[in-house]
Design an enzyme around this catalytic site. Structure first.
Site, PDB file in Angstrom:
ATOM      1  N   MET A  30       0.853  -1.191   0.000  1.00 47.02           N
ATOM      2  CA  MET A  30       0.000   0.000   0.000  1.00 47.02           C
ATOM      3  C   MET A  30       0.891   1.245   0.000  1.00 47.02           C
ATOM      4  O   MET A  30       0.471   2.330   0.394  1.00 47.02           O
ATOM      5  CB  MET A  30      -0.941  -0.009   1.209  1.00 47.02           C
ATOM      6  CG  MET A  30      -1.912  -1.186   1.144  1.00 47.02           C
ATOM      7  SD  MET A  30      -3.456  -0.912   1.999  1.00 47.02           S
ATOM      8  CE  MET A  30      -2.885  -0.747   3.661  1.00 47.02           C
ATOM      9  N   HIS A  37       9.312  -3.500   3.375  1.00 46.09           N
ATOM     10  CA  HIS A  37       8.888  -3.719   1.986  1.00 46.09           C
ATOM     11  C   HIS A  37      10.112  -3.970   1.103  1.00 46.09           C
ATOM     12  O   HIS A  37      10.096  -4.834   0.229  1.00 46.09           O
ATOM     13  CB  HIS A  37       8.195  -2.472   1.423  1.00 46.09           C
ATOM     14  CG  HIS A  37       6.913  -2.117   2.096  1.00 46.09           C
ATOM     15  ND1 HIS A  37       6.765  -0.988   2.854  1.00 46.09           N
ATOM     16  CD2 HIS A  37       5.705  -2.738   2.108  1.00 46.09           C
ATOM     17  CE1 HIS A  37       5.520  -0.905   3.296  1.00 46.09           C
ATOM     18  NE2 HIS A  37       4.859  -1.961   2.882  1.00 46.09           N
ATOM     19  N   GLN A  61     -10.298  -2.484   2.643  1.00 43.32           N
ATOM     20  CA  GLN A  61      -9.781  -3.130   3.847  1.00 43.32           C
ATOM     21  C   GLN A  61      -9.733  -2.173   5.052  1.00 43.32           C
ATOM     22  O   GLN A  61      -9.253  -2.548   6.109  1.00 43.32           O
ATOM     23  CB  GLN A  61      -8.417  -3.773   3.594  1.00 43.32           C
ATOM     24  CG  GLN A  61      -7.269  -2.824   3.341  1.00 43.32           C
ATOM     25  CD  GLN A  61      -6.026  -3.565   2.900  1.00 43.32           C
ATOM     26  OE1 GLN A  61      -5.936  -4.016   1.764  1.00 43.32           O
ATOM     27  NE2 GLN A  61      -5.057  -3.731   3.785  1.00 43.32           N
ATOM     28  N   LYS A 151       5.091  -9.900   9.718  1.00 44.64           N
ATOM     29  CA  LYS A 151       4.476  -8.982  10.691  1.00 44.64           C
ATOM     30  C   LYS A 151       2.953  -9.084  10.622  1.00 44.64           C
ATOM     31  O   LYS A 151       2.257  -9.039  11.617  1.00 44.64           O
ATOM     32  CB  LYS A 151       4.911  -7.538  10.444  1.00 44.64           C
ATOM     33  CG  LYS A 151       4.308  -6.590  11.483  1.00 44.64           C
ATOM     34  CD  LYS A 151       4.749  -5.173  11.283  1.00 44.64           C
ATOM     35  CE  LYS A 151       3.935  -4.447  10.263  1.00 44.64           C
ATOM     36  NZ  LYS A 151       2.539  -4.168  10.676  1.00 44.64           N
ATOM     37  N   ASP A 152       2.457  -9.246   9.386  1.00 51.46           N
ATOM     38  CA  ASP A 152       1.007  -9.411   9.200  1.00 51.46           C
ATOM     39  C   ASP A 152       0.717 -10.909   9.054  1.00 51.46           C
ATOM     40  O   ASP A 152       0.209 -11.361   8.027  1.00 51.46           O
ATOM     41  CB  ASP A 152       0.554  -8.639   7.958  1.00 51.46           C
ATOM     42  CG  ASP A 152       0.777  -7.152   8.125  1.00 51.46           C
ATOM     43  OD1 ASP A 152       0.286  -6.591   9.114  1.00 51.46           O
ATOM     44  OD2 ASP A 152       1.493  -6.564   7.296  1.00 51.46           O
ATOM     45  N   SER A 188       4.397   1.168   7.944  1.00 51.03           N
ATOM     46  CA  SER A 188       4.162   2.513   7.395  1.00 51.03           C
ATOM     47  C   SER A 188       3.547   3.400   8.473  1.00 51.03           C
ATOM     48  O   SER A 188       3.728   4.610   8.478  1.00 51.03           O
ATOM     49  CB  SER A 188       3.217   2.432   6.198  1.00 51.03           C
ATOM     50  OG  SER A 188       3.730   1.527   5.267  1.00 51.03           O
TER      51      SER A 188
END
Ligand code: PAF
Length: 282
Positions: A30, A37, A61, A151-152, A188
């Site tokens: 994103m 990233h 989302q 992380k996600d 982010s």
């Protein structure tokens, strides 16, 4: 570096790559790129012939319009960061209309309750939104490998299930979480923290390390309580959830079985900024 905003352009380029038997690596993002990233992009670069990074802040989302509005955006800087890695990376930067063929609409999936745990309890329909856009991207790019960050972790499990449901042929590559020098997981959203709160946020990873250390030696409710009390005592810090769950089902269990694998998940609101992290415990 090719930068496209139209699906048609991407489809033509992908069709050429497939004809030439090239492997395609996809890194969906994103934007507002950081070292996390960039590590996914470098991994994709090392293992694929063609690399695509997508930069699209996906509205479906976000269940909170302020969160969507405040989400950091910095396309020019993102392109500079990508160029620094290599000129051989392609970027797709569509608008909402292009991705959704009109008004953004959410597809509802059956994720075997994976979407209702942890983040799902606080962000209704978030994972349906993630899956809707990731499905569109996987179908457009037909990647050999698609890269996501640990992380996600819950998101990676949702995408795994999406791939199963839609029978998409792709290798899901989960890359380790990147951290700053104090241990804070890169995100982010860290850009929204004050300098002081960013430094204090190292307590999140320190707490995860603590849980890992004592998971098998102290009662779980005790260590969870210790961590909650400590973090909530910090000014501006509030735990949204802290759970130790089965690594696969993401469900809480009444007993912790030594033969099963568990992971701790945490979400802390720091002056309204949601920070998430997780750690494999055993
Ligand atoms: O992890 C993210 O940045 C987003 O959820 C993703 C996978 C790019 C979908 O919008």
């Amino acid at each position: 570096m090719i930068v496209c905003s139209r699906k048609q352009e991407v489809m033509e380029l992908i069709s050429d790559s497939i004809k030439l038997n090239k492997t395609i690596g996809l890194v969906p993002t994103m934007g507002s790129l950081h070292e996390g990233h960039l590590s996914l992009i470098s991994e994709a670069l090392a293992n694929n012939d063609i690399i695509w990074v997508t930069i699209f802040v996906n509205p479906t989302q976000f269940n909170n319009s302020d969160d969507l509005k405040n989400y950091p955006k910095n396309f020019k800087e993102d392109l500079n960061l990508i160029k620094k890695i290599s000129n051989n990376i392609n970027v797709f930067h569509p608008n909402e209309m292009e991705i959704y063929d009109g008004k953004p609409l959410l597809k509802v999936y059956d994720f075997n309750n994976l979407d209702l745990e942890l983040e799902g309890k606080y962000r209704a329909s978030h994972f349906n939104g993630v899956a809707t856009v990731v499905s569109k991207l996987l179908n457009l790019f037909k990647p050999t490998n698609a890269y996501f960050g640990e992380k996600d972790y819950q998101q990676t499990q949702i995408i795994n299930r999406l791939i199963d449901i839609e029978k998409i042929e792709v290798n899901l590559i989960i890359c380790p979480t990147k951290r700053d020098k104090n241990g804070l997981a890169l995100s982010s959203r860290n850009k929204l923290l004050s300098k002081k709160n960013k430094k204090k946020s190292s307590i999140i990873y320190e707490s995860l390390i603590y849980l890992k250390k004592y998971f098998q030696n102290k009662p779980v409710p005790l260590i969870i309580n210790e961590v909650k009390t400590k973090i909530n005592s910090f000014q501006d810090f509030q735990i949204e959830y802290l759970e130790i769950v089965n690594n696969k089902s993401l469900q809480l269990e009444s007993n912790y079985d030594k033969n099963k694998v568990y992971r701790a998940f945490i979400c802390v609101r720091v002056k309204g900024v949601r920070l998430i992290d997780n750690i494999l415990l055993n």
